[in-house]
Design a protein around this motif. Sequence first.
Motif, short mmCIF file in Angstrom:
data_model
loop_
_atom_site.label_atom_id
_atom_site.label_comp_id
_atom_site.label_asym_id
_atom_site.label_seq_id
_atom_site.Cartn_x
_atom_site.Cartn_y
_atom_site.Cartn_z
N GLY A 87 0.82 -1.21 0.00
CA GLY A 87 0.00 0.00 0.00
C GLY A 87 0.85 1.26 0.00
N GLY A 88 1.94 1.26 0.77
CA GLY A 88 2.85 2.39 0.80
C GLY A 88 3.50 2.63 -0.56
N ILE A 89 3.94 1.56 -1.20
CA ILE A 89 4.54 1.68 -2.53
C ILE A 89 3.52 2.20 -3.53
CG2 ILE A 89 5.52 0.36 -4.46
CD1 ILE A 89 6.86 -1.43 -2.32
N PHE A 90 2.30 1.69 -3.46
CA PHE A 90 1.25 2.16 -4.37
C PHE A 90 1.00 3.65 -4.18
CE2 PHE A 90 -3.22 3.26 -4.96
CZ PHE A 90 -3.34 3.01 -6.31
N LEU A 91 0.87 4.10 -2.92
CA LEU A 91 0.61 5.52 -2.67
C LEU A 91 1.77 6.40 -3.14
CD1 LEU A 91 -1.10 5.38 0.82
CD2 LEU A 91 -2.15 5.97 -1.37
N LEU B 105 3.85 5.78 -5.65
CA LEU B 105 3.80 5.85 -7.11
C LEU B 105 2.58 6.63 -7.61
CD1 LEU B 105 4.97 2.24 -7.98
CD2 LEU B 105 6.29 4.35 -8.12
N TYR B 106 1.46 6.49 -6.91
CA TYR B 106 0.24 7.19 -7.30
C TYR B 106 0.41 8.70 -7.19
CZ TYR B 106 -4.70 8.43 -7.50
OH TYR B 106 -5.90 8.98 -7.84
N ASN B 107 1.18 9.16 -6.21
CA ASN B 107 1.39 10.58 -5.98
C ASN B 107 2.57 11.15 -6.75
OD1 ASN B 107 -0.78 11.07 -4.19
ND2 ASN B 107 0.34 10.03 -2.58
#
Length: 97
Positions: A22-26, A28-30
């Motif tokens: 989830g941290g990696i996704f956030l 990359l998303y930002n």
Amino acid sequence: MAQLPSRSRTVFMNLAFVAVCGGIFLFLYNAPPETTAKLPFDDDHARFYPMDKKAAERECEACHRPDGSAPLPPDHPPKYRCLFCHKKLPAAEQRQP
């Protein structure tokens, strides 16, 4: 015989894995949007679109060398990987000039 991990350890490891993903996704998303200019689809560059990357990149220096018709600025990153940053336009955006 090896001992199996306890149920609470398995649950903790699964939750830790989900939290890291989830941290990696956030992160990359930002990420900021891509700002590098695309390879133009004009009279000078249209002939490079059917070529593969390596073949097209060999032709860039003809115009973009220091004494060429469109020299690169001195602080430009490595000059041999042009299409790594300057992507070709998608087919739908390619219009004849």
